[in-house]
Design a protein around this motif. Structure first.
Motif, mmCIF file in Angstrom:
data_model
loop_
_atom_site.group_PDB
_atom_site.id
_atom_site.type_symbol
_atom_site.label_atom_id
_atom_site.label_comp_id
_atom_site.label_asym_id
_atom_site.label_seq_id
_atom_site.Cartn_x
_atom_site.Cartn_y
_atom_site.Cartn_z
ATOM 1 N N ILE A 42 34.985 29.638 0.672
ATOM 2 C CA ILE A 42 36.004 29.212 -0.296
ATOM 3 C C ILE A 42 36.096 27.689 -0.312
ATOM 4 N N GLN B 7 39.151 28.556 -9.935
ATOM 5 C CA GLN B 7 39.454 29.647 -9.010
ATOM 6 C C GLN B 7 38.528 30.844 -9.210
ATOM 7 N N ARG C 84 36.074 32.127 -6.188
ATOM 8 C CA ARG C 84 36.194 33.503 -5.690
ATOM 9 C C ARG C 84 34.880 34.268 -5.852
ATOM 10 N N ARG C 85 34.272 34.165 -7.043
ATOM 11 C CA ARG C 85 33.027 34.897 -7.303
ATOM 12 C C ARG C 85 31.926 34.496 -6.330
ATOM 13 N N GLU D 139 35.168 41.288 -0.601
ATOM 14 C CA GLU D 139 36.342 41.004 -1.429
ATOM 15 C C GLU D 139 37.616 40.988 -0.593
ATOM 16 N N VAL E 119 37.767 37.747 1.494
ATOM 17 C CA VAL E 119 38.115 36.597 0.655
ATOM 18 C C VAL E 119 39.593 36.641 0.279
ATOM 19 N N ASN E 120 40.085 37.795 -0.104
ATOM 20 C CA ASN E 120 41.495 37.916 -0.505
ATOM 21 C C ASN E 120 42.454 37.602 0.641
ATOM 22 N N TRP F 134 42.509 33.724 1.086
ATOM 23 C CA TRP F 134 42.374 32.976 -0.160
ATOM 24 C C TRP F 134 43.320 31.788 -0.262
#
Length: 227
Positions: A152, A180, A184-185, A204, A207-208, A211
């Motif tokens: 990130i 953003q 994220r991607r 995912e 990352v979440n 974040w």
């Protein structure tokens, strides 16, 4: 000879010292134009040209890129022994433009994969952020949350997700929260490639979970660098 015909001049055949000079000239001509080279020679010529281009751009960025110079200063400030030799131009079989090798601290620059010098600049800064995180925060790259946080930060701080890169180079136009969305991607893609990651869903989640804190962490920059 038929009556009335004119004698035709013959093409001289080089011999001895002249032959060596002719062969040397023909070799230089082939190297310059690519004509008459075998596929192996053509591949070697392309690799050599890509290496020279990579080394030239690397030299320019190490001396004249404010972001690259700043990252080197900050790494040395926290005790990292990083040198220009840690940035290695080499052919790569993968689609990526660069990579960070945690065990050695080396940064791989995939020659022939850079669209332009700005692309190389963002790649170098991206990988230097990884090196900074490892040096300062002792990142465990087998820990998906650690890996996600560094991805990130690297995508956010390097310029990888500037609008022009997304729109012109990747054909990924986003007009709502473009930065953003890109960060994220790309972070999910990188974490999903971690051998410790079982699937994209796990990437995912990692990352979440980190974040907000990691996106807002701009160290060693005082604020988000200009895009």
């Amino acid at each position: 000879m038929a009556s009335g015909s004119q004698p035709q001049p013959s093409t001289p055949t080089p011999s001895g010292a002249d032959d060596k000079g002719f062969q040397s000239w023909r070799r230089r001509f082939s190297l310059i134009t690519g004509l008459g080279l075998s596929e192996t020679d053509k591949a070697a010529r392309t690799t050599e040209a890509q290496c020279k281009q990579c080394e030239k751009w690397k030299y320019d960025l190490l001396h004249y890129s404010p972001a690259v110079v700043f990252m080197f200063q900050q790494l040395r400030h926290i005790g990292s022994k990083v040198t220009p030799d840690h940035l290695v131009c080499t052919p790569c079989g993968e689609l990526q433009a660069g990579g960070f090798l945690p065990t050695s601290g080396a940064i791989v620059l995939c020659q022939g994969k850079f669209i332009h010098k700005k692309h190389m600049e963002s790649t170098i800064v991206h990988e230097l952020v990884h090196l900074y995180d490892q040096s300062k925060f002792k990142v465990d790259w087998d820990n998906l949350r650690h890996h996600a946080c560094s991805e990130i930060r690297a995508n956010s701080l390097s310029g990888d997700c500037r609008w022009s890169r997304e729109f012109f180079d990747r054909l990924q136009p986003n007009f709502s929260k473009q930065h953003q969305v890109c960060v994220r991607r790309r972070a999910i893609q990188s974490v999903a490639a971690n051998p410790r990651c079982p699937d994209v869903a796990a990437a995912e989640r990692a990352v979440n979970e980190v974040w907000e804190s990691c996106l807002n962490d701009t160290r060693p920059f005082d604020e988000f660098p200009p895009m």
